[in-house]
Design a protein around this motif. Structure first.
Motif, PDB file in Angstrom:
ATOM      1  N   TRP A   1       0.844  -1.198   0.000  1.00 37.60           N
ATOM      2  CA  TRP A   1       0.000   0.000   0.000  1.00 37.60           C
ATOM      3  C   TRP A   1       0.881   1.251   0.000  1.00 37.60           C
TER       4      TRP A   1
ATOM      5  N   TYR B   1      -1.238   5.969   3.179  1.00 38.20           N
ATOM      6  CA  TYR B   1      -2.387   5.270   3.772  1.00 38.20           C
ATOM      7  C   TYR B   1      -1.942   4.227   4.799  1.00 38.20           C
TER       8      TYR B   1
ATOM      9  N   MET C   1      -9.662   2.068  -1.308  1.00 41.87           N
ATOM     10  CA  MET C   1      -8.632   2.842  -2.011  1.00 41.87           C
ATOM     11  C   MET C   1      -9.093   3.229  -3.415  1.00 41.87           C
TER      12      MET C   1
ATOM     13  N   GLU D   1     -10.821  11.112  -0.921  1.00 47.91           N
ATOM     14  CA  GLU D   1      -9.518  11.227  -0.282  1.00 47.91           C
ATOM     15  C   GLU D   1      -9.628  11.320   1.251  1.00 47.91           C
TER      16      GLU D   1
ATOM     17  N   LYS E   1     -10.359   8.003   2.727  1.00 42.63           N
ATOM     18  CA  LYS E   1      -9.194   7.122   2.666  1.00 42.63           C
ATOM     19  C   LYS E   1      -8.230   7.448   3.798  1.00 42.63           C
TER      20      LYS E   1
ATOM     21  N   LEU F   1      -8.015   4.111   6.069  1.00 40.91           N
ATOM     22  CA  LEU F   1      -6.989   3.121   5.704  1.00 40.91           C
ATOM     23  C   LEU F   1      -5.877   2.962   6.747  1.00 40.91           C
TER      24      LEU F   1
END
Lengths: 378, 419, 378, 419
Positions: free
Chosen positions: B68, B72, B111, B116, B119, B123
């Motif tokens: 990732w 995040y 994702m 945004e 996320k 995340l």
């Protein structure tokens, strides 16, 4: 040519089926699976009252005095209903041992109680893992006292009596082995229920420490008699397996008709349809082989050993195949505790090992065919 | 052809190994090694706590969710580095069970489809193991036909823009300890089935969400049913457009198939060791011709899966996407495990029926026998996998579909089926 | 980690495939199947000119001096095209024997001609039916003269030279066996082409009656060297089998896409689709096992014996499976002489027996794994 | 349960045995016994002449077509008597190959659908073997999809009422020595496929009929292609109404499945004898554990088929119709034969490749290997048989059909397929 059961035998079968449909539902089976009891005594006594436990036991010993064909029919229904009762241990095995090798006194002492479902007996054979051979038997009888550990013993935790294969009088190989009747309520016996893949047919470890043991059959004849009785029991067990295979196939078929996916019954997909067709094929082959074995059992034909191994191999294969794919047809639901698929899966795998595993019987079948009885399967 | 790392890979592997040597919970190693199929690996302490502790350590040092992006909470590493990490993590990767769904499927979906801000919110705690996710897709009436789902989301009547969810999900791994769920619902039953779906995420603590464990055929309870009764979900928790749920779910499902290890095990090594010890007719079982023949066929499937996995890793290592051969893993492993368990029990003879953790083989083949039917079903049944291989790998035409252009509500459903 | 062929090796593969697509069509194969010749000499010399026969033979002996990985790639393409040439006998076997055990003079005498396709050599091993064991070898060399009957000998009717496993100097068991180079054009050799299931790879019975025989390798080392070379050849043969399996799968897939029944391509029926999926699975497992074996072959790893048996078992299973079901997918047309399905079916069954049968290799695999190399397959 | 005859059956069996003892061509017995799979049983003389001679003898004494009515040249006997006869006929039944199609399929169709005068004309010489029939059903484009046939019959333009046939049939057994053919044609391509078919019979000597043998994969030629070029067939030779051909063909196909023997052989007895003689590692092959395991599985299939056949005979003997279990025969036997042949070759080792009638096993397993793929296809492929079992025996729904209600001419067909 008449490779079928008679109308009377079919009527008996219907009667047993109706009885079991009423008295042995999936919740009956689950009660034993999940509960503390090793079998359903009320159900077992009900079967006795129906006269089916004693079907092949002569009237003089408290039985109904019919033939083994009737017992085959009963076995199929017990297998179909997954009946949680010790019929295999007590009737297919122990009663057969008594009939084949018991003294008049032994028969009179036990057969009426076994036929009436008032007593349960079993055969204590295995001693731990692996294929049983004469050399693996370590249990020993000296001065009428048995010592050793038998495990697993089917229904060994509930049985009142066990017929035990043990060494006696020194020597080695099959000739050193004899059979004994042991009262499991007597001294020198301790037992422990085992965890198994199928708690609906109980198994125990029995430790004998100087338990009084009474000879059954001639000294040194133990292995020989065991082989004979195991063959007879294998045929009855094969009928149980065919009954189970048929029911597993029916469950899968019914689900495939009812369950929709992608807007159509899943049974309309060839993947499922052909899986079911293959289940039907193996169940049918097994049934036909069982009918042949039933004939051999009832008529005492020389083909009995080959027919028994044939039925056993075929029925083991069929029941495992049908029970396994019954889960697959049911998909995720088939793997829940709530659905009954796992009851058949458990039983199919447990019966595959009872009386010795598939590979053992495969080997026996070909050994027997090579020993000269080839025409039986030609 | 070689089995060696590139110098860069070797350097990365050394780093990973050093971190693991210094930080992994070594006291759990014995039970992780002995873990038998289908039961929780850790028994000596709370497995969830052990999992979170290890994940937190990894996250703090940048080893969590290696592939990732860093922003995040990931490691910003390449796919091959992720594979190397998991090789080195070895038995400790069994600790990550509670995170597999979240990291492998929910995270990538968030994702790809979330805004945004969401996320940034969702995340990092997912990566670090602070928050656990589950995937609310399967339904009793669904099964292989995922798009046949019936859980309804309807606009709230109060004009808030919220959605009210009613229905039932099934086979939800980890729902009982999840913080968040990725939820697919039907928002329009009067259009064809794939067109009336909408995806949401929601807190599993939302009122009206009830989790009930499912007892499985083998007696364990790894999965749950999740019931929704008038559950209110804000529209801000929608992923993708209304009616776009099927496309969103494809992201999730594709990520499921992209996770590549070194091939699934068929439990052949365990069987082989058993056959070295067990006896047939007074000889080691491996000397028996029938045993050899069965073992050989299991061996080449195990080995074939192993090297198929390595071919996929090779592709990753070259920066390529692995080919379709990876799709065979579960199909082969599932059927093999079941046959293999039956065969092991056969060798144990009458005692094969005994399922005893205190036995010489710790009852592991019995556990395998009882668990393996699920492997042939979960995450795509054998039949669905053969369809996928036939259609996506070999390019054969799809099955004839009678449900594609029909309003969902007009598709025939089971009569009295429980599911 | 790099379990794949290099770009250069893939380019070689493409080159060989293009060459064979042009020069080895199904009619090339059929010409050998139906005609009197035991192989297609022009094709074989063409392959030699392309440099592929000598791929793994050092340049000093007239080869190209690449590695066995290149030879694996070539083998796969020969298998795919069903090339009717004696490469297996002459290159995988005879040349390997010379490279492993030949004297400098023997290598110089034969390798350049084998690499150039100007001479054909073979390995005369089997002596009639059944699994080969040291005790089955009856051919004997005394005073430099070989006597005995070898059958079947692959390409034995066309070969110029045979490497022969025979007894020499008394004794029994493996230690009594040695290898010999025998000029098949010399005295004391008579041979007969055999009818087989796959005439596109010729087989002969060779009777030796005092034929001059020159030792290859040490006296008593015959069985040991044979085992080593058979392993190496098995890997190359496995690549031929994987090539054949892949092509059979492709044929079946193409037919399933094109052939209509009930108004739809037969490949849209799950019965056919899933059959093809299973063919893909077995071909893929075999390919992966072959890649592993190719690595072991090229690197001389200690895992070679296990890897060779693994690749051989897996590839034999896959090619037989794919060739058999390729006919089934084609239905009736697949059973005509005119369609090419039977060419693959013949070859798959012939290659399954070449170098020893599936059951032999299964047994070898587990024997080797139990001997300690278990990690290879863990 | 017993394997005994009823007294009536025993009496009939004795009669049959007496006739056979006195009349069968004993000089052919050795080669009939040795007959290997897929090749003509009789080599020492013209097999067709031998077949006709034996059939004529049977017919003269009333033993031909036992279950047909006497007025059409049959024996007027019951189905069980027919089975008893065929058990007694034993190896000599292999002589009847040329009549199997005519007696088993064409005759019953004529009996069900032709007018009385035609039956009187056609059936007695068919029963007595004077005239041979073939069945002109399969086509290159047809295969499992029999109703997809394209051979056209159009009314003659001369107003005679005759039909003009053009097209091609395939897989026609015995066409080269047949006198008559049962021919299904398409008379209306603009209606759904099953509705536009019409059945005829015709003399195989009609101008425009051309028979070409098909060389099979195993090198033999048991089947033919039959080409029709402007072949004129009188309307009087139509069976059933125009457009009723599919129903007429069902009579033919159902009779195919009704012929019950004592189960198909899987060649297990031959394999078993071979394993008694062959050696594995210096011991009889039957002593090898791996061989035993394979043999046992073959044995129980062989035996299962045998006793399944006997269950069907039991039903016949009680005057019942045999149950659906008879449908499994070819499905099991076909796959078993092929596996069994491969296994026998495996035991022969490298020499298994040799196909030599002079070898100890007379090349019979090689012949079986090469012939068995056809068994899995002819007269209903494995896939069609599984459909039949699934649908007719288990009652599952049919496959989704896209070609049922579409005019035949609009059904998509193969692009460049040869067939």
């Amino acid at each position: 040519m008449n490779l079928d059961f008679s109308e009377e035998q079919k009527a008996l079968k219907d009667q047993v089926r109706r009885f079991l449909e009423a008295r042995c539902t999936p919740s009956t089976v689950r009660a034993v699976l999940e509960g503390p009891l090793s079998f359903d005594r009320a159900l077992y006594e009900g079967l006795a009252e129906l006269g089916v436990l004693g079907a092949a036991i002569p009237e003089e010993y408290g039985g109904v005095g019919l033939s083994h064909l009737e017992l085959c029919v009963v076995a199929e229904e017990l297998g179909r209903a997954l009946a949680p009762v010790p019929a295999a241990s007590s009737i297919y095995l122990a009663a057969e041992f008594l009939l084949q090798a018991g003294t008049e006194a032994q028969k009179r002492a036990w057969l009426p109680r076994l036929a009436a479902g008032k007593a349960v007996a079993t055969f204590a054979f295995a001693e731990g893992q692996g294929r049983m051979t004469p050399d693996k038997v370590q249990a020993v009888v000296a001065d009428g006292r048995l010592s050793g550990v038998k495990s697993p013993v089917p229904d060994g935790d509930a049985a009142d009596m066990a017929i035990v294969l043990a060494r006696s009088g020194g020597g080695s190989g099959a000739g050193a082995l004899s059979l004994f009747v042991v009262d499991l309520a007597g001294p020198g016996v301790s037992r422990e229920t085992l965890s198994t893949i199928d708690p609906t047919r109980s198994q125990a470890r029995i430790t004998f420490d100087g338990a009084p043991a009474e000879p059954l059959g001639g000294s040194g004849d133990g292995w020989h008699i065991t082989t004979q009785v195991m063959d007879r029991a294998a045929i009855l067990m094969a009928f149980e397996q065919v009954g189970g295979a048929d029911r597993a196939l029916e469950m899968a078929r019914d689900y495939a008709l009812d369950r929709m996916a992608f807007g159509r019954p899943i049974g309309s997909f060839q993947a499922i349809k052909h899986m079911l067709a293959d289940m039907y094929v193996s169940a049918t082959l097994a049934r036909s082989n069982c009918y042949y074995a039933a004939w051999a059992l009832a008529s005492g034909a020389v083909e009995l050993p080959v027919a028994a191994a044939t039925a056993r191999v075929s029925a083991t294969t069929a029941f495992q195949h049908c029970a396994k794919n019954n889960i697959q047809v049911h998909g995720g639901m088939g793997f829940t505790w709530a659905f009954d698929c796992h009851l058949f899966y458990r039983r199919s795998n447990a019966l595959a090992l009872a009386l010795g595993s598939l590979s053992t019987w495969e080997s026996l079948l070909i050994e027997r065919m090579s020993a000269g009885n080839i025409n039986a399967a030609a | 052809m070689d089995f060696d790392d590139t110098p860069e890979e070797a350097a990365f592997r050394a780093q990973a190994r050093a971190f693991i040597d210094a930080n992994a919970p070594r006291h759990l190693a014995p039970e992780l090694k002995r873990a038998s199929f289908g039961s929780s690996a850790v028994q000596s302490e709370d497995p969830l706590r052990a999992a979170k502790a290890w994940q937190k350590k990894k996250a703090e040092a940048g080893w969590a969710c290696l592939h990732w992006p860093k922003e995040y909470g990931g490691g910003g590493r390449s796919p091959i580095e992720r594979v190397i990490w998991s090789q080195e993590e070895g038995i400790y990767s069994a600790l990550s069970g509670p995170f597999v769904i979240g990291h492998g499927m929910c995270g990538p979906t968030v994702m790809a489809w979330a805004g945004e801000e969401q996320k940034q919110r969702l995340l990092p705690p997912l990566a670090s193991g602070e928050e656990i996710w589950c995937q609310l897709f399967s339904e009793p009436a669904g099964g292989s036909d995922l798009a046949g789902l019936r859980t309804r989301a309807m606009p709230a009547e109060d004009g808030s823009g919220d959605w009210i969810v009613n229905g039932q999900k099934i086979w939800t791994s980890g729902a009982q300890h999840s913080d968040w769920g990725l939820l697919i619902t039907r928002t329009a039953p009067d259009v064809p089935k794939h067109k009336g779906l909408t995806m949401f995420f929601l807190s599993m603590r939302t009122p009206g969400v009830e989790v009930r464990p499912i007892k499985q055929a083998n007696g364990q309870s790894g999965f749950n049913e999740v019931y929704f009764k008038d559950v209110r979900v804000p529209d801000a928790q929608r992923l993708g457009a209304v009616g776009q749920g099927w496309q969103v779910s494809l992201t999730t499902l594709m990520n499921e198939r992209l996770s590549i290890g070194t091939g699934m095990s068929t439990y052949f090594p365990e069987l082989f060791r058993f056959c070295l010890e067990a006896e047939v007719d007074g000889e080691p079982a491996v000397n028996d011709a029938a045993v050899r023949s069965r073992l050989a066929q299991f061996a080449v499937r195990q080995s074939g899966l192993r090297y198929t996995g390595m071919r996929a890793i090779t592709a990753l290592s070259k920066g390529q996407t692995p080919g379709p051969e990876s799709s065979i893993g579960k199909l082969v492993a599932g059927a093999t495990m079941q046959e293999l368990a039956m065969f092991a029990l056969d060798l144990q003879g009458q005692a094969g029926v005994v399922w005893d953790k205190a036995s010489p083989q710790e009852g592991r083949f019995q556990a395998l026998l009882m668990r393996s039917p699920a492997t042939r079903i979960e995450g795509g049944s054998d039949e669905i996998l053969r369809n996928i291989i036939g259609e996506r790998v070999l390019g054969l035409p799809g099955d004839i579909r009678v449900d594609k252009d029909v309003p969902f509500k007009d598709i025939p459903t089971s009569g009295g089926a429980k599911s």
